[in-house]
Design an enzyme around this catalytic site. Structure first.
Site, PDB file in Angstrom:
ATOM      1  N   GLY A 146      -5.438  -0.350  -2.141  1.00 54.23           N
ATOM      2  CA  GLY A 146      -4.806   0.672  -1.315  1.00 54.23           C
ATOM      3  C   GLY A 146      -3.854   1.570  -2.086  1.00 54.23           C
ATOM      4  O   GLY A 146      -3.610   2.713  -1.686  1.00 54.23           O
TER       5      GLY A 146
ATOM      6  N   GLU B 276      -6.064   4.112  -3.466  1.00 54.65           N
ATOM      7  CA  GLU B 276      -6.532   4.921  -2.336  1.00 54.65           C
ATOM      8  C   GLU B 276      -5.443   5.862  -1.829  1.00 54.65           C
ATOM      9  O   GLU B 276      -5.723   7.005  -1.473  1.00 54.65           O
ATOM     10  CB  GLU B 276      -7.031   3.990  -1.230  1.00 54.65           C
ATOM     11  CG  GLU B 276      -8.293   3.239  -1.666  1.00 54.65           C
ATOM     12  CD  GLU B 276      -8.640   2.085  -0.736  1.00 54.65           C
ATOM     13  OE1 GLU B 276      -7.875   1.100  -0.716  1.00 54.65           O
ATOM     14  OE2 GLU B 276      -9.658   2.182  -0.026  1.00 54.65           O
TER      15      GLU B 276
HETATM   16  N1  CAA Z   1      -0.284  -7.800  -1.424  1.00 50.69           N
HETATM   17  C1  CAA Z   1       0.747  -8.666  -1.245  1.00 50.69           C
HETATM   18  N2  CAA Z   1       1.525  -9.101  -2.252  1.00 50.69           N
HETATM   19  C2  CAA Z   1       1.256  -8.631  -3.486  1.00 50.69           C
HETATM   20  C3  CAA Z   1       0.207  -7.745  -3.740  1.00 50.69           C
HETATM   21  C4  CAA Z   1      -0.580  -7.318  -2.628  1.00 50.69           C
HETATM   22  N3  CAA Z   1      -1.569  -6.431  -2.768  1.00 50.69           N
HETATM   23  N4  CAA Z   1       0.184  -7.479  -5.064  1.00 50.69           N
HETATM   24  C5  CAA Z   1       1.182  -8.181  -5.618  1.00 50.69           C
HETATM   25  N5  CAA Z   1       1.839  -8.889  -4.673  1.00 50.69           N
HETATM   26  C6  CAA Z   1       2.977  -9.788  -4.853  1.00 50.69           C
HETATM   27  C7  CAA Z   1       2.562 -11.076  -5.514  1.00 50.69           C
HETATM   28  O1  CAA Z   1       2.027 -11.967  -4.533  1.00 50.69           O
HETATM   29  C8  CAA Z   1       3.871 -11.547  -6.098  1.00 50.69           C
HETATM   30  O2  CAA Z   1       4.643 -12.111  -5.059  1.00 50.69           O
HETATM   31  P1  CAA Z   1       5.399 -13.542  -5.297  1.00 50.69           P
HETATM   32  O3  CAA Z   1       6.413 -13.234  -6.370  1.00 50.69           O
HETATM   33  O4  CAA Z   1       5.990 -13.811  -3.961  1.00 50.69           O
HETATM   34  O5  CAA Z   1       4.345 -14.500  -5.760  1.00 50.69           O
HETATM   35  C9  CAA Z   1       4.561 -10.248  -6.511  1.00 50.69           C
HETATM   36  O6  CAA Z   1       3.910  -9.214  -5.763  1.00 50.69           O
HETATM   37  C10 CAA Z   1       4.376  -9.921  -7.988  1.00 50.69           C
HETATM   38  O7  CAA Z   1       2.990  -9.962  -8.295  1.00 50.69           O
HETATM   39  P2  CAA Z   1       2.353 -10.838  -9.497  1.00 50.69           P
HETATM   40  O8  CAA Z   1       3.214 -12.025  -9.764  1.00 50.69           O
HETATM   41  O9  CAA Z   1       0.928 -11.078  -9.173  1.00 50.69           O
HETATM   42  O10 CAA Z   1       2.503  -9.806 -10.695  1.00 50.69           O
HETATM   43  P3  CAA Z   1       1.627  -9.764 -12.050  1.00 50.69           P
HETATM   44  O11 CAA Z   1       2.320  -8.794 -12.938  1.00 50.69           O
HETATM   45  O12 CAA Z   1       1.360 -11.137 -12.530  1.00 50.69           O
HETATM   46  O13 CAA Z   1       0.208  -9.148 -11.610  1.00 50.69           O
HETATM   47  C11 CAA Z   1      -1.220  -7.573 -10.465  1.00 50.69           C
HETATM   48  C12 CAA Z   1       0.120  -7.816 -11.199  1.00 50.69           C
HETATM   49  C13 CAA Z   1      -2.382  -7.707 -11.445  1.00 50.69           C
HETATM   50  C14 CAA Z   1      -1.173  -6.158  -9.909  1.00 50.69           C
HETATM   51  C15 CAA Z   1      -1.368  -8.613  -9.328  1.00 50.69           C
HETATM   52  O14 CAA Z   1      -0.182  -8.615  -8.541  1.00 50.69           O
HETATM   53  C16 CAA Z   1      -2.515  -8.352  -8.410  1.00 50.69           C
HETATM   54  O15 CAA Z   1      -3.652  -8.589  -8.771  1.00 50.69           O
HETATM   55  N6  CAA Z   1      -2.246  -7.865  -7.171  1.00 50.69           N
HETATM   56  C17 CAA Z   1      -3.228  -7.684  -6.152  1.00 50.69           C
HETATM   57  C18 CAA Z   1      -4.106  -6.472  -6.454  1.00 50.69           C
HETATM   58  C19 CAA Z   1      -5.147  -6.332  -5.359  1.00 50.69           C
HETATM   59  O16 CAA Z   1      -6.003  -7.175  -5.167  1.00 50.69           O
HETATM   60  N7  CAA Z   1      -5.087  -5.215  -4.599  1.00 50.69           N
HETATM   61  C20 CAA Z   1      -5.975  -4.965  -3.511  1.00 50.69           C
HETATM   62  C21 CAA Z   1      -5.341  -5.410  -2.220  1.00 50.69           C
HETATM   63  S1  CAA Z   1      -6.438  -5.337  -0.817  1.00 50.69           S
HETATM   64  C22 CAA Z   1      -6.503  -3.701  -0.403  1.00 50.69           C
HETATM   65  O17 CAA Z   1      -5.819  -2.888  -0.977  1.00 50.69           O
HETATM   66  C23 CAA Z   1      -7.435  -3.330   0.721  1.00 50.69           C
HETATM   67  C24 CAA Z   1      -7.666  -1.864   0.831  1.00 50.69           C
HETATM   68  O18 CAA Z   1      -8.650  -1.324   0.399  1.00 50.69           O
HETATM   69  C25 CAA Z   1      -6.686  -1.008   1.503  1.00 50.69           C
END
Ligand code: CAA
Length: 258
Positions: free
Chosen positions: A109, A112
């Site tokens: 998102g 997006e």
């Molecule tokens: N939703 C909720 N929480 C999120 C998040 C998300 N999309 N992305 C990161 N966070 C949170 C993590 O859970 C973490 O929280 P805690 O400290 O409570 O565990 C905090 O943010 C920090 O994140 P990381 O510890 O994971 O940070 P990192 O530097 O190790 O990794 C990252 C960074 C690679 C961006 C990783 O956070 C990640 O992969 N995030 C998710 C990315 C993702 O899958 N996005 C798509 C979401 S679905 C969507 O967007 C649907 C749509 O089309 C609209």
């Protein structure tokens, strides 16, 4: 300002700056953030003192996606009944020019949202991606449509089917971003671009944005006709008289913004 909890809102000259402010969640876009962002920019849209908007992130992310924890336990009927993500359509209908200033992660998102803006200025550390496939879903805020229009079928398929990230250089080559700047300067550069836009006539910038967007909705002949008719209509404005007079008189135009 206001009573926002997930965003920070400022006005710099004629530019509105909205900063996503949930750094502890990498600015994950939950419903509250969507509602606040749409409300803040809708107010700027209606404010004659604001001529352009910059949307940016904070910390190491523009936004790491929709909020996965908020969606995790929902069922089909709940998502359907709420028409989850529908509020983002209001963001895409804004008339005011909106620039995304992307530093760090713009995933799911977040990517997006950046693509819903009129153009993207990327820091050299920007990372774009649609990793939804890793979560057992697909993009839900327009990614399958806007990424495909922005970068073409082959790269959109690659990104959406593998979930890989793409850096700023690849994003610029592909036409996803308009410029790359040093990461530390991304907000400042976006504010400068926005200030340039905000110095123009607001109604003219509005119809110019509408004309470009029409390229995605119409055939070529209809789009060119739409543009030409809008061009004609601008001869009813004070700003056309002022702009052309200023050129002939070799001075800078002073637009009324009306
Ligand atoms: N939703 C909720 N929480 C999120 C998040 C998300 N999309 N992305 C990161 N966070 C949170 C993590 O859970 C973490 O929280 P805690 O400290 O409570 O565990 C905090 O943010 C920090 O994140 P990381 O510890 O994971 O940070 P990192 O530097 O190790 O990794 C990252 C960074 C690679 C961006 C990783 O956070 C990640 O992969 N995030 C998710 C990315 C993702 O899958 N996005 C798509 C979401 S679905 C969507 O967007 C649907 C749509 O089309 C609209």
């Amino acid at each position: 300002t206001e009573h926002y909890t997930s965003i920070l809102v400022e006005q710099r000259g004629r530019v509105g700056l909205v900063t996503l402010n949930r750094p502890e969640a990498l600015n994950a876009l939950n419903k509250a953030t969507m509602d606040e962002l749409v409300a803040a920019v809708t107010a700027m849209d209606a404010d004659p003192a604001v001529g352009a908007v910059v949307v940016t992130g904070s910390g190491k992310a523009f936004a790491a996606g929709a909020d996965i924890k908020e969606m995790q336990s929902k069922g089909y009927m709940e998502m359907y009944a709420a028409d989850w993500f529908r509020g983002w359509e209001d963001f895409t209908r804004l008339r005011i020019p909106v620039i995304a200033a992307v530093s760090g992660f713009a995933l799911g998102g977040g990517c997006e949202l950046a693509m819903m803006c009129d153009f993207i200025i990327a820091g050299d550390n920007a990372k774009f991606g649609q990793p939804e496939i890793n979560l057992g879903v697909l993009p839900g805020m327009g990614g399958s449509q806007r990424l495909t229009r922005a970068v073409g079928k082959s790269k959109a398929m690659d990104m959406i089917l593998t979930g890989r990230q793409m850096g700023a250089e690849e994003a610029e080559r592909a036409g996803l971003v308009s410029r790359i700047v040093p990461a530390a300067d991304v907000v400042e550069e976006a504010l400068k671009a926005a200030e340039v836009i905000a110095s123009k006539s607001k109604p003219v910038a509005t119809v110019a944005k509408e004309a470009v967007n029409a390229a995605f909705e119409t055939g070529l002949a209809q789009g060119v006709l739409f543009e030409r008719r809008v061009f004609h209509s601008l001869f009813a404005t004070e700003d056309q008289k002022e702009g052309m007079a200023a050129f002939v008189e070799k001075r800078r135009p002073g637009f009324t913004h009306r």
